[in-house]
Design a protein around this motif. Structure first.
Motif, PDB file in Angstrom:
ATOM      1  N   MET A   1       8.715  -3.342   1.274  1.00  0.00           N
ATOM      2  CA  MET A   1      10.085  -2.787   1.265  1.00  0.00           C
ATOM      3  C   MET A   1      10.043  -1.323   0.824  1.00  0.00           C
ATOM      4  O   MET A   1       9.387  -0.972  -0.142  1.00  0.00           O
ATOM      5  CB  MET A   1      10.967  -3.593   0.297  1.00  0.00           C
ATOM      6  N   ILE A   2      10.742  -0.482   1.562  1.00  0.00           N
ATOM      7  CA  ILE A   2      10.873   0.928   1.180  1.00  0.00           C
ATOM      8  C   ILE A   2      12.348   1.201   0.886  1.00  0.00           C
ATOM      9  O   ILE A   2      13.225   0.880   1.695  1.00  0.00           O
ATOM     10  CB  ILE A   2      10.389   1.873   2.303  1.00  0.00           C
ATOM     11  N   ILE A   3      12.622   1.748  -0.305  1.00  0.00           N
ATOM     12  CA  ILE A   3      13.987   2.119  -0.668  1.00  0.00           C
ATOM     13  C   ILE A   3      14.040   3.634  -0.821  1.00  0.00           C
ATOM     14  O   ILE A   3      13.252   4.222  -1.574  1.00  0.00           O
ATOM     15  CB  ILE A   3      14.426   1.437  -1.988  1.00  0.00           C
ATOM     16  N   ARG A  18      14.010   4.247 -10.755  1.00  0.00           N
ATOM     17  CA  ARG A  18      13.051   3.632 -11.692  1.00  0.00           C
ATOM     18  C   ARG A  18      13.384   2.166 -11.933  1.00  0.00           C
ATOM     19  O   ARG A  18      12.502   1.304 -11.919  1.00  0.00           O
ATOM     20  CB  ARG A  18      13.073   4.386 -13.030  1.00  0.00           C
ATOM     21  N   SER A  19      14.688   1.880 -12.141  1.00  0.00           N
ATOM     22  CA  SER A  19      15.080   0.492 -12.429  1.00  0.00           C
ATOM     23  C   SER A  19      14.861  -0.402 -11.215  1.00  0.00           C
ATOM     24  O   SER A  19      14.406  -1.543 -11.355  1.00  0.00           O
ATOM     25  CB  SER A  19      16.553   0.419 -12.823  1.00  0.00           C
ATOM     26  N   LEU A  20      15.198   0.097 -10.020  1.00  0.00           N
ATOM     27  CA  LEU A  20      14.986  -0.724  -8.821  1.00  0.00           C
ATOM     28  C   LEU A  20      13.499  -1.015  -8.628  1.00  0.00           C
ATOM     29  O   LEU A  20      13.110  -2.140  -8.308  1.00  0.00           O
ATOM     30  CB  LEU A  20      15.534  -0.019  -7.571  1.00  0.00           C
ATOM     31  N   LEU A  26       8.036  -2.554  -7.182  1.00  0.00           N
ATOM     32  CA  LEU A  26       7.612  -1.544  -6.202  1.00  0.00           C
ATOM     33  C   LEU A  26       7.091  -0.289  -6.915  1.00  0.00           C
ATOM     34  O   LEU A  26       7.394  -0.056  -8.077  1.00  0.00           O
ATOM     35  CB  LEU A  26       8.807  -1.156  -5.313  1.00  0.00           C
ATOM     36  N   HIS A  27       6.322   0.529  -6.208  1.00  0.00           N
ATOM     37  CA  HIS A  27       5.907   1.827  -6.741  1.00  0.00           C
ATOM     38  C   HIS A  27       7.117   2.750  -6.763  1.00  0.00           C
ATOM     39  O   HIS A  27       8.055   2.569  -5.984  1.00  0.00           O
ATOM     40  CB  HIS A  27       4.825   2.443  -5.860  1.00  0.00           C
ATOM     41  N   HIS A  28       7.062   3.747  -7.639  1.00  0.00           N
ATOM     42  CA  HIS A  28       8.173   4.711  -7.671  1.00  0.00           C
ATOM     43  C   HIS A  28       7.649   6.146  -7.625  1.00  0.00           C
ATOM     44  O   HIS A  28       6.700   6.477  -8.330  1.00  0.00           O
ATOM     45  CB  HIS A  28       9.011   4.535  -8.959  1.00  0.00           C
ATOM     46  N   LEU A  29       8.248   6.964  -6.785  1.00  0.00           N
ATOM     47  CA  LEU A  29       7.897   8.387  -6.740  1.00  0.00           C
ATOM     48  C   LEU A  29       9.155   9.237  -6.869  1.00  0.00           C
ATOM     49  O   LEU A  29      10.080   9.135  -6.052  1.00  0.00           O
ATOM     50  CB  LEU A  29       7.185   8.725  -5.414  1.00  0.00           C
ATOM     51  N   PRO A 106       3.048  -3.051  -2.421  1.00  0.00           N
ATOM     52  CA  PRO A 106       3.965  -3.845  -1.595  1.00  0.00           C
ATOM     53  C   PRO A 106       5.206  -3.062  -1.162  1.00  0.00           C
ATOM     54  O   PRO A 106       6.127  -3.646  -0.615  1.00  0.00           O
ATOM     55  CB  PRO A 106       4.374  -4.966  -2.566  1.00  0.00           C
ATOM     56  N   GLY A 107       5.225  -1.756  -1.398  1.00  0.00           N
ATOM     57  CA  GLY A 107       6.389  -0.958  -1.032  1.00  0.00           C
ATOM     58  C   GLY A 107       6.741   0.008  -2.138  1.00  0.00           C
ATOM     59  O   GLY A 107       6.086   0.024  -3.182  1.00  0.00           O
ATOM     60  N   ALA A 108       7.745   0.827  -1.905  1.00  0.00           N
ATOM     61  CA  ALA A 108       8.027   1.887  -2.871  1.00  0.00           C
ATOM     62  C   ALA A 108       9.490   2.309  -2.847  1.00  0.00           C
ATOM     63  O   ALA A 108      10.186   2.126  -1.857  1.00  0.00           O
ATOM     64  CB  ALA A 108       7.147   3.101  -2.563  1.00  0.00           C
TER      65      ALA A 108
END
Ligand code: CDP
Length: 212
Positions: A1-3, A18-20, A26-29, A106-108
């Protein structure tokens, strides 16, 4: 999943991202850090942030694994970040890293200005987070003071408005909502309520109740 989470300065997108990322594993950038790091490298070397050759060279040489996030968040870097971010060659040099990050299993969750429009136009969920300039300025002042920086509310408000204007008017990947982004107005929402509203949108999209 990409948000993909976009929006103007200090709209709350970083906190939501960050919270999601934490809730969905998921990874966060925070893509703003990339432009801030380019700006810092250019300033540290004694050049002007609108020096295209220097800013482009700094973007190409960037190593995002070695960021000092606290130093990059300093108000002194912020204005210069929006100047280097308007240079198309700088954006081009940072594109592959961001796209590669988005594809990591698994997504970011990526937050910035052009994630839903340019970096990840095929993202599963797109949010465009907004709030009034006054509320955003209040939040940024609190954030800066919590880190021990001096912050004047009028100056911070003027900085936000100047950057929003520059970020929206530039021709390279301007700040704007993707046509399929869900608008989230956090003006009257605290951190928890904004996060719950974001989760509601993600869940609605995942269960097919909303198209994104
Ligand atoms: O936290 P704040 O919203 O103040 O700034 P940021 O997200 O760290 O971004 C700093 C500057 O980088 C912005 O004013 C934009 O000019 C630029 N930026 C961008 O052009 N594209 C992105 N995807 C992220 C940031």
């Amino acid at each position: 999943m990409i948000i993909a989470i976009d929006g103007p300065a200090a709209s709350g997108k970083g906190t939501i991202a960050r919270s999601l990322a934490s809730v969905y594993g998921l990874h966060h950038l925070d893509t703003g850090l990339l432009y801030r790091a380019v700006a810092k490298a250019v300033l540290d070397a004694g050049h002007s942030p609108d020096d295209v050759a220097q800013a482009t060279a700094a973007a190409i040489a960037l190593d995002p694994t070695k960021f000092d996030n606290d130093a990059l968040k300093l108000q002194a870097i912020t204005e210069a970040a929006s100047v280097v971010a308007a240079i198309p060659q700088v954006r081009e040099a940072l594109m592959n890293y961001q796209r590669g990050f988005a594809m990591k299993p698994p997504g970011a969750v990526l937050d910035g200005r052009d994630i839903g429009t340019v970096i990840a136009p095929g993202a599963d969920v797109k949010l465009f987070v907004v709030a009034t300039p006054e509320v955003r300025a209040e939040r940024r002042v609190r954030e800066l003071r919590a880190r021990g920086e001096h912050a004047d509310e009028q100056e911070v408000l003027a900085d936000l408005l100047r950057r929003d204007e520059r970020d929206s008017r530039r021709t390279a990947a301007p700040l704007k909502a993707a046509p399929d982004a869900h608008l989230l107005d956090t003006t009257h929402l605290g951190i928890d309520a904004a996060f719950r509203a974001a989760v509601d949108i993600v869940e609605a999209v995942r269960t097919g109740r909303k198209r994104s």
